[in-house]
Design a protein around this motif. Structure first.
Motif, PDB file in Angstrom:
ATOM      1  N   LYS A 149       0.833  -1.205   0.000  1.00 13.34           N
ATOM      2  CA  LYS A 149       0.000   0.000   0.000  1.00 13.34           C
ATOM      3  C   LYS A 149       0.869   1.257   0.000  1.00 13.34           C
ATOM      4  O   LYS A 149       0.620   2.213  -0.736  1.00 13.34           O
ATOM      5  CB  LYS A 149      -0.914  -0.031   1.221  1.00 13.34           C
ATOM      6  CG  LYS A 149      -2.011   0.977   1.216  1.00 13.34           C
ATOM      7  CD  LYS A 149      -2.909   0.728   2.418  1.00 13.34           C
ATOM      8  CE  LYS A 149      -4.058   1.698   2.420  1.00 13.34           C
ATOM      9  NZ  LYS A 149      -4.904   1.510   3.590  1.00 13.34           N
ATOM     10  N   HIS A 150       1.927   1.225   0.805  1.00 16.79           N
ATOM     11  CA  HIS A 150       2.833   2.372   0.883  1.00 16.79           C
ATOM     12  C   HIS A 150       3.540   2.589  -0.460  1.00 16.79           C
ATOM     13  O   HIS A 150       3.690   3.730  -0.924  1.00 16.79           O
ATOM     14  CB  HIS A 150       3.844   2.149   2.011  1.00 16.79           C
ATOM     15  CG  HIS A 150       4.769   3.292   2.222  1.00 16.79           C
ATOM     16  ND1 HIS A 150       4.341   4.522   2.670  1.00 16.79           N
ATOM     17  CD2 HIS A 150       6.117   3.416   2.029  1.00 16.79           C
ATOM     18  CE1 HIS A 150       5.368   5.337   2.752  1.00 16.79           C
ATOM     19  NE2 HIS A 150       6.463   4.681   2.368  1.00 16.79           N
ATOM     20  N   ARG A 151       3.978   1.490  -1.106  1.00 18.10           N
ATOM     21  CA  ARG A 151       4.618   1.592  -2.420  1.00 18.10           C
ATOM     22  C   ARG A 151       3.669   2.196  -3.448  1.00 18.10           C
ATOM     23  O   ARG A 151       4.064   3.030  -4.258  1.00 18.10           O
ATOM     24  CB  ARG A 151       5.064   0.202  -2.891  1.00 18.10           C
ATOM     25  CG  ARG A 151       6.490  -0.087  -2.583  1.00 18.10           C
ATOM     26  CD  ARG A 151       6.959  -1.335  -3.303  1.00 18.10           C
ATOM     27  NE  ARG A 151       7.507  -2.235  -2.304  1.00 18.10           N
ATOM     28  CZ  ARG A 151       7.056  -3.435  -2.011  1.00 18.10           C
ATOM     29  NH1 ARG A 151       6.047  -3.943  -2.663  1.00 18.10           N
ATOM     30  NH2 ARG A 151       7.610  -4.147  -1.078  1.00 18.10           N
ATOM     31  N   GLN A 152       2.419   1.737  -3.407  1.00 17.39           N
ATOM     32  CA  GLN A 152       1.439   2.260  -4.360  1.00 17.39           C
ATOM     33  C   GLN A 152       1.217   3.754  -4.137  1.00 17.39           C
ATOM     34  O   GLN A 152       1.091   4.522  -5.092  1.00 17.39           O
ATOM     35  CB  GLN A 152       0.118   1.508  -4.230  1.00 17.39           C
ATOM     36  CG  GLN A 152       0.175   0.103  -4.782  1.00 17.39           C
ATOM     37  CD  GLN A 152      -1.112  -0.661  -4.508  1.00 17.39           C
ATOM     38  OE1 GLN A 152      -1.954  -0.227  -3.738  1.00 17.39           O
ATOM     39  NE2 GLN A 152      -1.233  -1.821  -5.140  1.00 17.39           N
ATOM     40  N   GLU A 153       1.177   4.161  -2.854  1.00 15.59           N
ATOM     41  CA  GLU A 153       1.005   5.587  -2.568  1.00 15.59           C
ATOM     42  C   GLU A 153       2.193   6.393  -3.076  1.00 15.59           C
ATOM     43  O   GLU A 153       2.028   7.467  -3.670  1.00 15.59           O
ATOM     44  CB  GLU A 153       0.842   5.800  -1.053  1.00 15.59           C
ATOM     45  CG  GLU A 153      -0.485   5.337  -0.509  1.00 15.59           C
ATOM     46  CD  GLU A 153      -0.555   5.396   1.001  1.00 15.59           C
ATOM     47  OE1 GLU A 153       0.455   5.785   1.645  1.00 15.59           O
ATOM     48  OE2 GLU A 153      -1.609   5.061   1.544  1.00 15.59           O
ATOM     49  N   LYS A 154       3.423   5.875  -2.875  1.00 15.79           N
ATOM     50  CA  LYS A 154       4.612   6.570  -3.356  1.00 15.79           C
ATOM     51  C   LYS A 154       4.616   6.643  -4.883  1.00 15.79           C
ATOM     52  O   LYS A 154       4.947   7.676  -5.481  1.00 15.79           O
ATOM     53  CB  LYS A 154       5.879   5.850  -2.867  1.00 15.79           C
ATOM     54  CG  LYS A 154       6.229   6.167  -1.446  1.00 15.79           C
ATOM     55  CD  LYS A 154       7.378   5.358  -0.905  1.00 15.79           C
ATOM     56  CE  LYS A 154       8.648   5.508  -1.697  1.00 15.79           C
ATOM     57  NZ  LYS A 154       9.778   4.773  -1.086  1.00 15.79           N
ATOM     58  N   GLN A 155       4.202   5.532  -5.523  1.00  7.58           N
ATOM     59  CA  GLN A 155       4.173   5.497  -6.977  1.00  7.58           C
ATOM     60  C   GLN A 155       3.134   6.483  -7.521  1.00  7.58           C
ATOM     61  O   GLN A 155       3.409   7.216  -8.479  1.00  7.58           O
ATOM     62  CB  GLN A 155       3.869   4.082  -7.470  1.00  7.58           C
ATOM     63  CG  GLN A 155       3.999   3.918  -8.957  1.00  7.58           C
ATOM     64  CD  GLN A 155       3.750   2.485  -9.376  1.00  7.58           C
ATOM     65  OE1 GLN A 155       3.212   1.700  -8.614  1.00  7.58           O
ATOM     66  NE2 GLN A 155       4.136   2.156 -10.596  1.00  7.58           N
ATOM     67  N   SER A 156       1.982   6.511  -6.881  1.00  2.81           N
ATOM     68  CA  SER A 156       0.953   7.443  -7.340  1.00  2.81           C
ATOM     69  C   SER A 156       1.383   8.878  -7.102  1.00  2.81           C
ATOM     70  O   SER A 156       1.107   9.766  -7.903  1.00  2.81           O
ATOM     71  CB  SER A 156      -0.381   7.157  -6.657  1.00  2.81           C
ATOM     72  OG  SER A 156      -0.295   7.436  -5.289  1.00  2.81           O
ATOM     73  N   PHE A 157       2.123   9.145  -6.031  1.00  9.25           N
ATOM     74  CA  PHE A 157       2.626  10.484  -5.761  1.00  9.25           C
ATOM     75  C   PHE A 157       3.623  10.898  -6.847  1.00  9.25           C
ATOM     76  O   PHE A 157       3.600  12.012  -7.345  1.00  9.25           O
ATOM     77  CB  PHE A 157       3.266  10.534  -4.369  1.00  9.25           C
ATOM     78  CG  PHE A 157       3.798  11.883  -3.999  1.00  9.25           C
ATOM     79  CD1 PHE A 157       2.933  12.908  -3.674  1.00  9.25           C
ATOM     80  CD2 PHE A 157       5.160  12.135  -3.992  1.00  9.25           C
ATOM     81  CE1 PHE A 157       3.412  14.161  -3.327  1.00  9.25           C
ATOM     82  CE2 PHE A 157       5.643  13.375  -3.655  1.00  9.25           C
ATOM     83  CZ  PHE A 157       4.771  14.385  -3.321  1.00  9.25           C
ATOM     84  N   ARG A 158       4.522   9.932  -7.226  1.00 13.71           N
ATOM     85  CA  ARG A 158       5.492  10.217  -8.289  1.00 13.71           C
ATOM     86  C   ARG A 158       4.793  10.484  -9.608  1.00 13.71           C
ATOM     87  O   ARG A 158       5.170  11.378 -10.369  1.00 13.71           O
ATOM     88  CB  ARG A 158       6.459   9.039  -8.434  1.00 13.71           C
ATOM     89  CG  ARG A 158       7.688   9.186  -7.607  1.00 13.71           C
ATOM     90  CD  ARG A 158       8.745   8.172  -7.977  1.00 13.71           C
ATOM     91  NE  ARG A 158       8.918   7.321  -6.793  1.00 13.71           N
ATOM     92  CZ  ARG A 158       8.937   6.014  -6.789  1.00 13.71           C
ATOM     93  NH1 ARG A 158       8.814   5.348  -7.892  1.00 13.71           N
ATOM     94  NH2 ARG A 158       9.090   5.354  -5.665  1.00 13.71           N
ATOM     95  N   GLU A 160       1.800  11.653 -10.080  1.00 14.18           N
ATOM     96  CA  GLU A 160       1.148  12.956 -10.012  1.00 14.18           C
ATOM     97  C   GLU A 160       2.168  14.076 -10.246  1.00 14.18           C
ATOM     98  O   GLU A 160       1.890  15.053 -10.934  1.00 14.18           O
ATOM     99  CB  GLU A 160       0.482  13.155  -8.643  1.00 14.18           C
ATOM    100  CG  GLU A 160      -0.782  12.374  -8.466  1.00 14.18           C
ATOM    101  CD  GLU A 160      -1.360  12.526  -7.054  1.00 14.18           C
ATOM    102  OE1 GLU A 160      -0.897  13.408  -6.295  1.00 14.18           O
ATOM    103  OE2 GLU A 160      -2.278  11.758  -6.738  1.00 14.18           O
TER     104      GLU A 160
END
Length: 165
Positions: A149-158, A160
């Protein structure tokens, strides 16, 4: 059986002699030290231990004490009568004896356990959820899910940030 008979005789007959017959004590002493090779080693050790307990009872009037835990209760076998009752019930019920000790009023009366204890009122009762939560398999799975979940959040932040630039 010898110890059970002597215990009941002492309990119900006040005139029963405190010191047992010397011949009976001597025979029990021989059985407690029996070393014949005709029997298996396991059988000999069980026989010696059992007759040692009987010999202590006959000589010193001391019966072996055994504590059995079931649920949040304990059953103390402190006399030969209680030992005998428990062994008979164990042979009768087998592995289901723990449930019978908790729930069956007649068996609780036979073994002098008193009324049934309500486990819901016990503040120290552990729940299955708390045990599962601290299980290593569950914690590692929870950790893996959290990391994904944390990786997905970081990936989505990148992603964006890339679109914003």
């Amino acid at each position: 059986m010898v110890a059970l008979i002597v215990e009941l005789s002492r309990q119900y007959e006040p005139a029963f002699p405190a010191g047992c017959e010397p011949d009976m004590v001597e025979e029990v002493r021989k059985l407690a030290n029996d070393g014949r090779k005709a029997r298996a080693k396991h059988d000999r050790t069980k026989q010696r231990a059992c007759f040692r307990d009987i010999l202590h009872f006959l000589e010193r009037n001391v019966s072996p004490e055994r504590v059995i835990k079931f649920g949040h209760e304990t059953l103390t076998l402190d006399s030969w009568c209680r030992h005998h009752r428990y062994n008979m019930l164990r042979k009768l019920f087998g592995s289901g004896l723990n449930v019978q000790l908790k729930e069956n009023g007649l068996i609780r009366d036979v073994l002098d356990l008193g009324p049934k204890v309500d486990e819901q009122s016990n503040p120290y009762r552990t729940t299955v959820k708390s045990n599962i939560r601290f299980s290593p398999a569950v914690t590692s799975k929870e950790r893996a899910v959290a990391r994904v979940k944390h990786r997905q959040e970081k990936q989505s932040f990148r992603l964006e940030q890339e679109f914003c630039e």
